[in-house]
Design a protein around this motif. Structure first.
Motif, PDB file in Angstrom:
ATOM      1  N   ALA A  64       3.917  -9.841  -9.562  1.00 34.32           N
ATOM      2  CA  ALA A  64       2.911  -8.135  -9.094  1.00 34.32           C
ATOM      3  C   ALA A  64       3.983  -6.931  -9.416  1.00 34.32           C
ATOM      4  N   LYS A  65       3.734  -6.947 -10.396  1.00 35.23           N
ATOM      5  CA  LYS A  65       4.141  -5.410 -11.294  1.00 35.23           C
ATOM      6  C   LYS A  65       3.978  -4.129 -10.406  1.00 35.23           C
ATOM      7  N   GLY A  66       4.559  -2.995 -10.619  1.00 33.86           N
ATOM      8  CA  GLY A  66       4.194  -1.657 -10.122  1.00 33.86           C
ATOM      9  C   GLY A  66       3.508  -1.949  -8.701  1.00 33.86           C
ATOM     10  N   GLU A  67       2.091  -0.797  -9.342  1.00 32.41           N
ATOM     11  CA  GLU A  67       1.515  -0.688  -7.770  1.00 32.41           C
ATOM     12  C   GLU A  67       0.776  -1.998  -7.099  1.00 32.41           C
ATOM     13  N   TRP A  68       0.768  -3.600  -7.961  1.00 30.39           N
ATOM     14  CA  TRP A  68      -0.131  -4.221  -7.030  1.00 30.39           C
ATOM     15  C   TRP A  68       1.285  -4.610  -5.659  1.00 30.39           C
ATOM     16  N   LYS A  69       2.555  -4.696  -5.982  1.00 28.34           N
ATOM     17  CA  LYS A  69       2.993  -5.068  -4.441  1.00 28.34           C
ATOM     18  C   LYS A  69       2.551  -4.111  -3.393  1.00 28.34           C
ATOM     19  N   SER A  70       2.522  -2.603  -3.351  1.00 25.62           N
ATOM     20  CA  SER A  70       1.927  -2.050  -2.214  1.00 25.62           C
ATOM     21  C   SER A  70       0.198  -2.213  -2.159  1.00 25.62           C
ATOM     22  N   MET A  71      -0.391  -3.136  -3.129  1.00 21.48           N
ATOM     23  CA  MET A  71      -1.773  -3.482  -3.267  1.00 21.48           C
ATOM     24  C   MET A  71      -1.994  -4.737  -1.774  1.00 21.48           C
ATOM     25  N   ILE A  72      -0.799  -5.468  -1.956  1.00 23.63           N
ATOM     26  CA  ILE A  72      -0.757  -6.823  -1.836  1.00 23.63           C
ATOM     27  C   ILE A  72       0.320  -6.803  -0.448  1.00 23.63           C
ATOM     28  N   ALA A 110      -7.143  -5.460   4.496  1.00 19.74           N
ATOM     29  CA  ALA A 110      -8.635  -4.354   4.289  1.00 19.74           C
ATOM     30  C   ALA A 110      -8.853  -5.148   3.102  1.00 19.74           C
ATOM     31  N   ARG A 111      -9.795  -4.572   2.842  1.00 16.28           N
ATOM     32  CA  ARG A 111     -10.429  -5.180   1.441  1.00 16.28           C
ATOM     33  C   ARG A 111     -10.508  -4.397   0.531  1.00 16.28           C
ATOM     34  N   LEU A 112     -10.200  -5.351  -0.864  1.00 14.20           N
ATOM     35  CA  LEU A 112      -9.401  -4.772  -2.262  1.00 14.20           C
ATOM     36  C   LEU A 112     -10.020  -3.435  -2.657  1.00 14.20           C
ATOM     37  N   THR A 113     -11.055  -2.716  -2.338  1.00 10.82           N
ATOM     38  CA  THR A 113     -11.377  -1.624  -2.998  1.00 10.82           C
ATOM     39  C   THR A 113     -10.701  -0.386  -1.786  1.00 10.82           C
ATOM     40  N   GLU A 114     -10.924  -1.296  -0.450  1.00 13.25           N
ATOM     41  CA  GLU A 114     -10.365   0.161   0.534  1.00 13.25           C
ATOM     42  C   GLU A 114      -8.415  -0.571  -0.004  1.00 13.25           C
ATOM     43  N   CYS A 115      -7.713  -0.738  -0.080  1.00 10.63           N
ATOM     44  CA  CYS A 115      -6.201  -1.171   0.035  1.00 10.63           C
ATOM     45  C   CYS A 115      -6.067  -0.271  -1.465  1.00 10.63           C
ATOM     46  N   SER A 116      -6.901  -0.585  -2.488  1.00 12.10           N
ATOM     47  CA  SER A 116      -6.608   0.793  -3.924  1.00 12.10           C
ATOM     48  C   SER A 116      -6.978   2.054  -3.850  1.00 12.10           C
ATOM     49  N   LYS A 117      -7.827   2.216  -2.662  1.00 16.93           N
ATOM     50  CA  LYS A 117      -7.554   3.655  -2.353  1.00 16.93           C
ATOM     51  C   LYS A 117      -7.642   4.738  -1.013  1.00 16.93           C
ATOM     52  N   VAL A 118      -5.952   3.876  -0.332  1.00 19.14           N
ATOM     53  CA  VAL A 118      -5.276   4.196   1.025  1.00 19.14           C
ATOM     54  C   VAL A 118      -4.162   5.872  -0.157  1.00 19.14           C
ATOM     55  N   HIS A 119      -5.164   7.281   0.617  1.00 21.38           N
ATOM     56  CA  HIS A 119      -4.544   7.753   0.200  1.00 21.38           C
ATOM     57  C   HIS A 119      -3.065   8.266   1.528  1.00 21.38           C
ATOM     58  N   TRP A 120      -1.659   8.525   0.557  1.00 21.07           N
ATOM     59  CA  TRP A 120      -0.576   9.237   1.633  1.00 21.07           C
ATOM     60  C   TRP A 120      -1.136   9.433   3.001  1.00 21.07           C
ATOM     61  N   LEU A 123      -1.626   6.162  -2.635  1.00 14.09           N
ATOM     62  CA  LEU A 123      -0.007   5.778  -3.089  1.00 14.09           C
ATOM     63  C   LEU A 123      -0.059   4.740  -3.703  1.00 14.09           C
ATOM     64  N   CYS A 124      -1.454   4.267  -4.149  1.00 11.93           N
ATOM     65  CA  CYS A 124      -1.663   3.575  -5.617  1.00 11.93           C
ATOM     66  C   CYS A 124      -2.347   4.419  -6.524  1.00 11.93           C
ATOM     67  N   PRO A 125      -1.978   5.387  -7.086  1.00 16.92           N
ATOM     68  CA  PRO A 125      -2.410   6.294  -8.243  1.00 16.92           C
ATOM     69  C   PRO A 125      -3.264   5.903  -9.094  1.00 16.92           C
ATOM     70  N   LYS A 126      -2.656   4.872  -9.835  1.00 15.85           N
ATOM     71  CA  LYS A 126      -2.683   3.766 -11.086  1.00 15.85           C
ATOM     72  C   LYS A 126      -4.383   3.073 -11.052  1.00 15.85           C
ATOM     73  N   LEU A 127      -4.008   2.350  -9.869  1.00 15.95           N
ATOM     74  CA  LEU A 127      -4.959   2.123  -9.240  1.00 15.95           C
ATOM     75  C   LEU A 127      -5.960   2.620  -9.118  1.00 15.95           C
ATOM     76  N   ALA A 128      -6.144   3.486  -7.923  1.00 19.17           N
ATOM     77  CA  ALA A 128      -7.024   4.232  -6.974  1.00 19.17           C
ATOM     78  C   ALA A 128      -8.774   3.559  -8.348  1.00 19.17           C
ATOM     79  N   GLY A 129      -8.768   4.257  -9.530  1.00 22.57           N
ATOM     80  CA  GLY A 129      -9.730   4.285  -9.936  1.00 22.57           C
ATOM     81  C   GLY A 129     -10.147   3.917 -11.107  1.00 22.57           C
ATOM     82  N   VAL A 130      -9.035   2.197 -11.028  1.00 26.60           N
ATOM     83  CA  VAL A 130     -10.507   1.314 -11.629  1.00 26.60           C
ATOM     84  C   VAL A 130     -11.009   0.255 -11.126  1.00 26.60           C
TER      85      VAL A 130
END
Length: 225
Positions: free
Chosen positions: A52-60, A68-78, A122-129
């Motif tokens: 994994a690269k970049g924010e995907w490490k945090s997602m995994i 957590a589900r995929l969408t939930e992980c991408s939307k985690v806010h600090w 937490l993953c700003p680049k992936l949050a909107g994908v």
């Protein structure tokens, strides 16, 4: 889908007094073939993190340590993360109540080391994908699996659709399986991972925090290289 749509339409007509019975209720809907997701081993999760690269490490890591589900992980806010108290909260879209789970020590250590800018996602680049689509989160994770040398194990689903037995959702099953193998009772596993309906989740609203924390802590820590 068509059968469910007909039932809904007839039910609306019955509510409006246009008909007295719903004729579609007498028709049995076909059983939809379900495909059981496989689970990753902790060693495979480490391989995924290496690929994994970049924010995907945090997602995994979010998926592995919280289920957590995929969408939930991408939307985690600090703002959803309480490092001092050791909790993370998911305002899951399938639930009317937010789901809160303890931070695993390994995950908390990772978050503390990554807590530079704690404003925003937490993953700003992936949050909107989007989740679906060729450039969606699901396909991106499959590419990480391929780079890690992990087969997605495609099998026949319902109709002509083929479904992968390994996906990001497998991390949710992995967490549940690891806790079960460590002897954590189902009630605590379900409370730690979260429920899909508010009615079921409500039962565990006042679940003992320390008991839940001990359930999460049985998950093996992942070594980051």
């Amino acid at each position: 889908i068509e059968g469910k749509a007909l039932r809904a339409a007839f039910n609306q007509a019955r509510r409006e007094g246009l008909i007295s019975v719903n004729p579609a209720e007498a028709v049995e809907l076909p059983t939809r073939a379900s495909v059981e997701k496989e689970v990753f081993t902790p060693a495979q999760v480490e391989i995924l993190l290496d690929a994994a690269k970049g924010e995907w490490k945090s997602m995994i890591l979010i998926g592995y340590y919280t289920g957590a589900r995929l969408t939930e992980c991408s939307k985690v806010h600090w703002d959803d993360i309480d490092l001092a108290g050791g909790w993370i909260t998911f305002p899951a879209p399938k639930q009317k109540k937010a789901h809160r789970t303890p931070l695993h020590p390994g995950f908390q250590q990772y978050l503390e080391s990554a807590a530079g800018d704690t404003n925003g996602y937490l993953c700003p680049k992936l949050a909107g994908v989007k989740t679906t689509g060729r450039r969606g989160l699901s396909e991106s994770f499959k590419r990480i699996m391929r780079q890690a040398g992990i087969d997605d194990d495609m099998v026949q689903g319902s109709g002509t659709r083929r479904v992968s037995r390994f996906s990001f959702h497998s991390l949710r099953h992995t967490m549940n399986s690891l806790m079960a193998n460590a002897g954590v009772i189902q009630e605590d596993r379900m409370a730690a991972i979260g429920h899909s309906t508010a009615a079921v989740n409500q039962k565990y609203t006042h679940h003992e925090g320390e008991k839940l924390r001990r359930a999460v802590e049985v998950i093996p820590s992942i070594a980051l290289r």
